[in-house]
Design a protein around this motif. Structure first.
Motif, mmCIF file in Angstrom:
data_model
loop_
_atom_site.group_PDB
_atom_site.id
_atom_site.type_symbol
_atom_site.label_atom_id
_atom_site.label_comp_id
_atom_site.label_asym_id
_atom_site.label_seq_id
_atom_site.Cartn_x
_atom_site.Cartn_y
_atom_site.Cartn_z
ATOM 1 N N GLY A 94 12.107 40.910 -41.080
ATOM 2 C CA GLY A 94 11.305 40.775 -42.285
ATOM 3 C C GLY A 94 11.545 41.862 -43.309
ATOM 4 O O GLY A 94 10.767 42.002 -44.265
ATOM 5 N N SER A 95 12.616 42.619 -43.148
ATOM 6 C CA SER A 95 12.869 43.741 -44.049
ATOM 7 C C SER A 95 13.322 43.278 -45.432
ATOM 8 O O SER A 95 13.749 42.131 -45.633
ATOM 9 N N HIS A 96 13.276 44.198 -46.387
ATOM 10 C CA HIS A 96 13.687 43.900 -47.757
ATOM 11 C C HIS A 96 15.169 43.515 -47.817
ATOM 12 O O HIS A 96 15.549 42.579 -48.535
ATOM 13 N N VAL A 98 16.981 42.045 -45.586
ATOM 14 C CA VAL A 98 17.246 40.743 -44.976
ATOM 15 C C VAL A 98 16.682 39.604 -45.813
ATOM 16 O O VAL A 98 17.256 38.505 -45.865
ATOM 17 N N THR A 99 15.574 39.847 -46.505
ATOM 18 C CA THR A 99 14.857 38.759 -47.175
ATOM 19 C C THR A 99 15.084 38.694 -48.686
ATOM 20 O O THR A 99 14.482 37.866 -49.360
ATOM 21 N N THR A 100 15.943 39.551 -49.213
ATOM 22 C CA THR A 100 16.187 39.586 -50.657
ATOM 23 C C THR A 100 17.579 39.055 -50.971
ATOM 24 O O THR A 100 18.540 39.357 -50.266
ATOM 25 N N GLN A 117 23.850 40.118 -44.186
ATOM 26 C CA GLN A 117 22.835 39.120 -43.855
ATOM 27 C C GLN A 117 23.402 38.036 -42.942
ATOM 28 O O GLN A 117 22.723 37.558 -42.022
#
Length: 445
Positions: A94-96, A98-100, A117
């Motif tokens: 859920g890190s920045h 990974v999710t950006t 990623q």
């Protein structure tokens, strides 16, 4: 916006690794086909169910923070304070980072964001293949609860640790001189050791080493399924091999340990291993009158060469490949003498994987390995050198990492809800026992 993150070079690299990551699932499919072809007809459905669920749980466990644990080696090499804590913060699911979207990430802090990623997915599928192998060593007799517990715990903790220790240019053991390429140690040796322990604790299937009072005995139900499964794995191996490289557009291609190589060389070596293993497997099958070695031969050859693909020659890979089925057959005979019923993962994974890794230490003794570009000192490129002793230490380290938790989990379930299915379940078949609503349809099929 950081448009350099979506340059043609970065997108092409990300796509190559994407293909490699997804192709690992071909290994899982292949394992399922082989298992169903060698299982009793009464157990085929539940064998697929267990493998499907276990692989998903293993992948989910790895997805939580597995890539972050692997990144720990790079954070250490680059001198980041609190390396493990920072790696977990930056790369948990859920890190920045990974999710950006990559175009929104500064390349100074997250270089080649799309590639990184995609590697999160690569590690998830890698864990799924590892769990798929472990399940293959337990089919037709393990209860689902202990299998699923093993799958999640292994994916969450021990698969990532095996990768951290042995796979990567600045991993602790690589930095001392250990060489791996296609994840032979964290995949085949790890899964083979785990399977060996679980198979030992489960005991043999009815009728394997002595006649069963009711006449039960395991036997191949569909050799066509076995052949198709082996073919799926053969398709996966060269694609997975490309995912074990460092691709530097305009500069070159290196193996995962930063050993100079090339995509063409790697693919030639992979197919030499498959051909050598296939030929030797056919010979072993004729001599032993066991047709399964025809299909297992190329797989054993590829595993035997897994640490060699990036630094070996075509002749070396043919010879190593031909040795794969021989080592696998001898491993199979050895564990049979020990009354351990595990005819697939230990012979095909642990035996050839360990022997091949150690032999590479002799064949390429002194070859420079490890390190990372632009670093100096203990992490400088090529500062370490391959030796047989480090190869052996790597094998033993991974075996210990798999052996201890596998044994502990088995002992816990043996003392509580049980590890093995009941005798009645073995007699009736797992399909009818666990899926009784469809009993008539399953029996008919």
């Amino acid at each position: 916006m950081y448009t350099e993150q979506v340059s043609t070079d970065n997108i092409v690299s990300a796509f190559i690794y994407f293909v490699s990551a997804v192709s690992v699932l071909f290994v899982v499919i292949g394992l399922g086909l082989i298992d169903s072809g060698l299982a009793r007809k009464k157990n085929v459905l539940h064998t697929w169910v267990q493998k499907f669920v276990a692989c998903l749980l293993g992948g989910a466990g790895m997805g939580v923070c597995g890539y972050a644990i692997w990144q720990w080696q790079f954070y250490t090499a680059f001198g980041v304070d609190g390396a493990l804590k920072q790696a977990l913060s930056d790369w948990w699911l859920g890190s920045h980072a990974v999710t950006t979207a990559s175009v929104m990430l500064d390349p100074k802090t997250v270089p080649e964001a799309d590639v990184q990623q995609v590697f999160v997915v690569f590690f998830i599928t890698f864990a799924m293949a590892t769990i798929g192998l472990i399940h293959s060593g337990t089919i037709e007799r393990i209860k689902s609860a202990p299998l699923y517990t093993m799958a999640f715990i292994a994916g969450l903790i021990f698969c990532p640790l095996a990768g951290y220790l042995t796979w990567g240019p600045v991993s602790p053991l690589t930095n001392l001189g250990l060489h791996d390429f296609e994840g032979v140690l964290p995949l085949y040796v790890f899964a083979g050791t785990w399977s060996l322990i679980v198979a030992w604790r489960l005991g043999p299937r009815a009728g394997v080493f002595s006649p069963d009072p009711l006449g039960l005995k395991p036997g191949a139900s569909n050799y066509a399924s076995v052949a198709l499964g082996a073919f799926f794995i053969m398709v996966a191996v060269p694609l997975v091999a490309i995912g074990s490289t460092w691709i530097a557009p305009g500069k070159g291609v290196s193996g995962i340990s930063m050993t100079q190589s090339g995509i063409g060389i790697i693919l030639v070596n992979v197919f030499c291993a498959l051909l050598g293993g296939g030929i030797a497997g056919a010979i072993v099958a004729c001599l032993t009158k066991e047709p399964v070695w025809v299909f297992f031969g190329p797989v054993a050859g590829a595993v035997m060469c897994g640490t060699l693909f990036d630094i070996g020659t075509s002749l070396q890979c043919i010879l190593f490949g031909m040795g794969g089925p021989i080592v696998a057959m001898l491993t199979s005979r050895l564990i049979s003498l020990l009354k351990i019923d595990e005819p697939k993962v230990v012979p095909l994974g642990l035996g050839p994987g360990a022997v091949g890794a150690i032999l590479v230490g002799f064949v390429h003794w002194g070859k420079a390995t490890a390190g990372f570009p632009d670093l100096t000192g203990e992490f400088a490129p090529g500062h370490a050198h391959i030796t047989p002793l480090l190869q052996l230490e790597g094998v033993l380290a991974v075996m210990a990492l798999a052996m201890v938790p596998a044994l502990l989990i088995c002992l816990v379930f043996e003392k509580t809800s049980g590890l093995r299915i009941s005798r009645q379940c073995e007699v009736d078949g797992m399909d009818v026992t666990y899926w009784s609503k469809n009993a008539e349809e399953i029996t008919a099929k």
